[in-house]
Design a protein around this motif. Structure first.
Motif, PDB file in Angstrom:
ATOM      1  N   SER A  82      13.766   1.306   5.071  1.00 21.17           N
ATOM      2  CA  SER A  82      14.196   0.312   5.893  1.00 21.17           C
ATOM      3  C   SER A  82      14.887  -0.646   5.051  1.00 21.17           C
ATOM      4  CB  SER A  82      13.074  -0.338   6.635  1.00 21.17           C
ATOM      5  OG  SER A  82      12.217  -1.218   5.732  1.00 21.17           O
ATOM      6  N   ALA A  83      14.609  -0.697   3.803  1.00 27.07           N
ATOM      7  CA  ALA A  83      15.309  -1.559   2.712  1.00 27.07           C
ATOM      8  C   ALA A  83      15.399  -0.873   1.476  1.00 27.07           C
ATOM      9  CB  ALA A  83      14.656  -3.080   2.667  1.00 27.07           C
ATOM     10  N   SER A  84      15.428   0.360   1.441  1.00 28.55           N
ATOM     11  CA  SER A  84      15.272   0.905   0.151  1.00 28.55           C
ATOM     12  C   SER A  84      15.811   2.399   0.280  1.00 28.55           C
ATOM     13  CB  SER A  84      13.996   1.327  -0.472  1.00 28.55           C
ATOM     14  OG  SER A  84      12.859   1.931   0.571  1.00 28.55           O
ATOM     15  N   ASN A  85      16.212   3.269  -0.858  1.00 27.00           N
ATOM     16  CA  ASN A  85      16.451   4.545  -0.789  1.00 27.00           C
ATOM     17  C   ASN A  85      15.341   5.275  -1.109  1.00 27.00           C
ATOM     18  OD1 ASN A  85      19.580   3.622  -2.121  1.00 27.00           O
ATOM     19  ND2 ASN A  85      19.396   4.762  -0.413  1.00 27.00           N
ATOM     20  N   LEU A  86      15.196   6.631  -0.779  1.00 23.19           N
ATOM     21  CA  LEU A  86      13.838   7.636  -0.564  1.00 23.19           C
ATOM     22  C   LEU A  86      14.370   8.610  -1.822  1.00 23.19           C
ATOM     23  CD1 LEU A  86      10.922   7.976   0.078  1.00 23.19           C
ATOM     24  CD2 LEU A  86      12.095   9.575   1.913  1.00 23.19           C
ATOM     25  N   PHE A  87      13.331   8.761  -2.644  1.00 22.47           N
ATOM     26  CA  PHE A  87      13.218  10.145  -3.431  1.00 22.47           C
ATOM     27  C   PHE A  87      12.130  10.816  -3.094  1.00 22.47           C
ATOM     28  CE2 PHE A  87      16.589   7.478  -5.303  1.00 22.47           C
ATOM     29  CZ  PHE A  87      17.332   8.389  -6.266  1.00 22.47           C
ATOM     30  N   MET A  88      12.146  12.231  -3.273  1.00 20.99           N
ATOM     31  CA  MET A  88      11.251  13.223  -2.927  1.00 20.99           C
ATOM     32  C   MET A  88      11.117  14.274  -4.226  1.00 20.99           C
ATOM     33  SD  MET A  88      10.427  16.098  -0.145  1.00 20.99           S
ATOM     34  CE  MET A  88      11.734  17.080  -0.698  1.00 20.99           C
ATOM     35  N   VAL A  89       9.716  14.459  -4.904  1.00 20.87           N
ATOM     36  CA  VAL A  89       9.913  15.332  -6.013  1.00 20.87           C
ATOM     37  C   VAL A  89       8.974  16.390  -5.352  1.00 20.87           C
ATOM     38  CG1 VAL A  89       8.627  15.661  -8.271  1.00 20.87           C
ATOM     39  CG2 VAL A  89       9.638  13.273  -7.826  1.00 20.87           C
ATOM     40  N   ARG A  90       9.427  17.683  -5.628  1.00 23.55           N
ATOM     41  CA  ARG A  90       8.624  18.833  -5.368  1.00 23.55           C
ATOM     42  C   ARG A  90       9.239  19.788  -6.568  1.00 23.55           C
ATOM     43  NH1 ARG A  90       9.654  21.267   0.534  1.00 23.55           N
ATOM     44  NH2 ARG A  90       7.938  22.758  -0.086  1.00 23.55           N
ATOM     45  N   ASP A  91       8.030  20.378  -7.026  1.00 28.16           N
ATOM     46  CA  ASP A  91       8.114  21.485  -7.998  1.00 28.16           C
ATOM     47  C   ASP A  91       9.103  21.014  -9.207  1.00 28.16           C
ATOM     48  OD1 ASP A  91       6.745  23.244  -6.722  1.00 28.16           O
ATOM     49  OD2 ASP A  91       8.583  24.122  -5.604  1.00 28.16           O
ATOM     50  N   ASN A  92       8.888  19.751  -9.516  1.00 25.95           N
ATOM     51  CA  ASN A  92       9.476  19.132 -10.762  1.00 25.95           C
ATOM     52  C   ASN A  92      11.043  18.691 -10.367  1.00 25.95           C
ATOM     53  OD1 ASN A  92       7.260  18.387 -12.425  1.00 25.95           O
ATOM     54  ND2 ASN A  92       7.293  20.596 -12.780  1.00 25.95           N
ATOM     55  N   LYS A  93      11.517  18.982  -9.309  1.00 23.85           N
ATOM     56  CA  LYS A  93      12.916  18.822  -8.837  1.00 23.85           C
ATOM     57  C   LYS A  93      12.762  17.526  -8.014  1.00 23.85           C
ATOM     58  CE  LYS A  93      14.017  23.588  -8.887  1.00 23.85           C
ATOM     59  NZ  LYS A  93      14.566  25.038  -8.055  1.00 23.85           N
TER      60      LYS A  93
ATOM     61  N   THR B 111      16.679  -3.008  -5.480  1.00 28.08           N
ATOM     62  CA  THR B 111      16.895  -3.937  -6.302  1.00 28.08           C
ATOM     63  C   THR B 111      15.643  -4.769  -6.608  1.00 28.08           C
ATOM     64  OG1 THR B 111      19.321  -4.336  -5.798  1.00 28.08           O
ATOM     65  CG2 THR B 111      18.160  -6.145  -6.847  1.00 28.08           C
ATOM     66  N   THR B 112      14.901  -4.767  -5.467  1.00 31.50           N
ATOM     67  CA  THR B 112      13.593  -5.845  -5.713  1.00 31.50           C
ATOM     68  C   THR B 112      12.596  -4.888  -6.064  1.00 31.50           C
ATOM     69  OG1 THR B 112      13.281  -5.570  -3.413  1.00 31.50           O
ATOM     70  CG2 THR B 112      14.551  -7.538  -4.257  1.00 31.50           C
ATOM     71  N   SER B 113      12.571  -3.544  -5.794  1.00 26.21           N
ATOM     72  CA  SER B 113      11.385  -2.731  -5.940  1.00 26.21           C
ATOM     73  C   SER B 113      11.418  -1.788  -7.002  1.00 26.21           C
ATOM     74  CB  SER B 113      11.269  -1.972  -4.905  1.00 26.21           C
ATOM     75  OG  SER B 113      10.782  -2.620  -3.744  1.00 26.21           O
ATOM     76  N   GLU B 114      12.783  -1.637  -7.727  1.00 26.38           N
ATOM     77  CA  GLU B 114      13.017  -0.725  -8.896  1.00 26.38           C
ATOM     78  C   GLU B 114      12.477   0.617  -8.381  1.00 26.38           C
ATOM     79  OE1 GLU B 114      11.518  -2.594 -12.558  1.00 26.38           O
ATOM     80  OE2 GLU B 114      12.392  -4.565 -12.129  1.00 26.38           O
TER      81      GLU B 114
ATOM     82  N   ILE C 286       9.772   4.473   6.132  1.00 28.48           N
ATOM     83  CA  ILE C 286      10.377   5.776   5.951  1.00 28.48           C
ATOM     84  C   ILE C 286      11.202   6.190   7.243  1.00 28.48           C
ATOM     85  CG2 ILE C 286      10.688   8.051   4.791  1.00 28.48           C
ATOM     86  CD1 ILE C 286      10.073   5.681   2.988  1.00 28.48           C
ATOM     87  N   GLN C 287      12.398   6.231   7.280  1.00 33.24           N
ATOM     88  CA  GLN C 287      13.048   6.634   8.368  1.00 33.24           C
ATOM     89  C   GLN C 287      13.599   7.976   8.652  1.00 33.24           C
ATOM     90  OE1 GLN C 287      15.094   2.177   9.616  1.00 33.24           O
ATOM     91  NE2 GLN C 287      15.439   3.074   7.421  1.00 33.24           N
TER      92      GLN C 287
END
Length: 276
Positions: free
Chosen positions: A177-188, A239-242, A166-167
């Motif tokens: 490095s090869a993906s987009n990142l999502f974070m969940v906090r308080d169901n958001k 694409t490869t990790s869904e 995670i960069q």
């Protein structure tokens, strides 16, 4: 058989010149697309991004998008591929080595398929990630062949037994490095906004669409490393990790160290969308 410009040919019959600018400069762009049950997933979005990336670096595709789409389908049919990926790229082509664009060039388009199962176990159990500085260039929105920054980050993760890196740039989290990142906090759901600092991932688009259907609030805004460490859930998309849960970060558990409820909800919706 592989794709070479506007036709399918035997791999052994393809010769790329030693002075192809893709080989010497990484002067080109690429796409990776998933195939589920013989169907190409979100091909139009991938083709649109492919054309955008090529335009951004001044490469004119040697075939129309319609012709490329037709050939990709023929490639799948030839290999009788049910599940896997298609990789395709275009380079500026051959020219005597010199940094500026050549006055004349003939772009080279190639593509091939691979059989690759979905990472079901990893998606079920989650993966480890590390944090590293984002050392890439400032046009991450272009899906360029120049991937050395990503390769170095991914290698650093591999050396520490992690799946992804995670960069961040000066403490602001960007993406993997090869993906987009999502974070969940308080169901958001939080994710970095589009722009030159991240790639506009196709799986990212899909997750945002699914979140809207599931009435999950999405906040597209930069967030800090401090906020990252306070996450209730983390997951990456590609694409490869869904939809891939991150359960440890720098060796420490994310919340309770198991995939979270929001992540699972999105995984189920994604699986339903692709028919699994």
């Amino acid at each position: 058989m592989i794709l070479y410009n506007d036709r399918l040919v035997d791999r052994e019959d393809v010769r790329i010149d030693i002075e192809d600018r893709g080989y010497q400069f990484g002067d080109g762009v690429y796409e990776v697309v998933s195939i589920y049950e013989g169907e190409i997933f979100r091909l139009q979005e991938h083709l649109t991004r492919f054309e955008y990336s090529a335009n951004q670096i001044g490469i004119t595709l040697p075939v129309t998008l319609e012709k490329l789409q037709d050939n990709l389908h023929k490639l799948i049919e030839h290999h009788q591929l049910s599940n896997g990926q298609i990789y395709f790229q275009v380079t500026r082509g051959y020219a005597p080595r010199n940094h500026p664009f050549p006055e004349e060039s003939h772009p080279v388009l190639t593509g091939y398929v691979t059989r690759r199962p979905r990472p079901v176990e990893s998606m079920k159990n989650g993966v480890a990630a590390i944090i590293t500085e984002d050392l890439r260039w400032l046009r991450c929105d272009i899906k360029s062949l120049n991937l050395l920054g990503s390769v170095l980050a991914k290698q650093k993760a591999a050396e520490q037994g992690a799946f992804e890196a995670i960069q961040h740039r000066n403490g602001t989290v960007t993406e993997g490095s090869a993906s987009n990142l999502f974070m969940v906090r308080d169901n958001k759901l939080y994710t970095h906004p589009l722009g030159n600092l991240i790639l506009g991932g196709i799986s990212r688009i899909v997750v945002l669409e699914l979140a809207a259907k599931l009435n999950i609030e999405v906040i597209e805004a930069p967030f800090s490393l401090e906020e990252l460490h306070q996450a209730d859930e983390l997951f990456l998309t590609s694409t490869t990790s869904e939809v891939m849960p991150i359960v440890t970060l720098d060796g420490k558990p994310v919340k309770n160290g198991t995939p979270g409820a929001v992540t699972k909800q999105l995984q189920e919706a994604f699986s339903a969308l692709i028919g699994f």
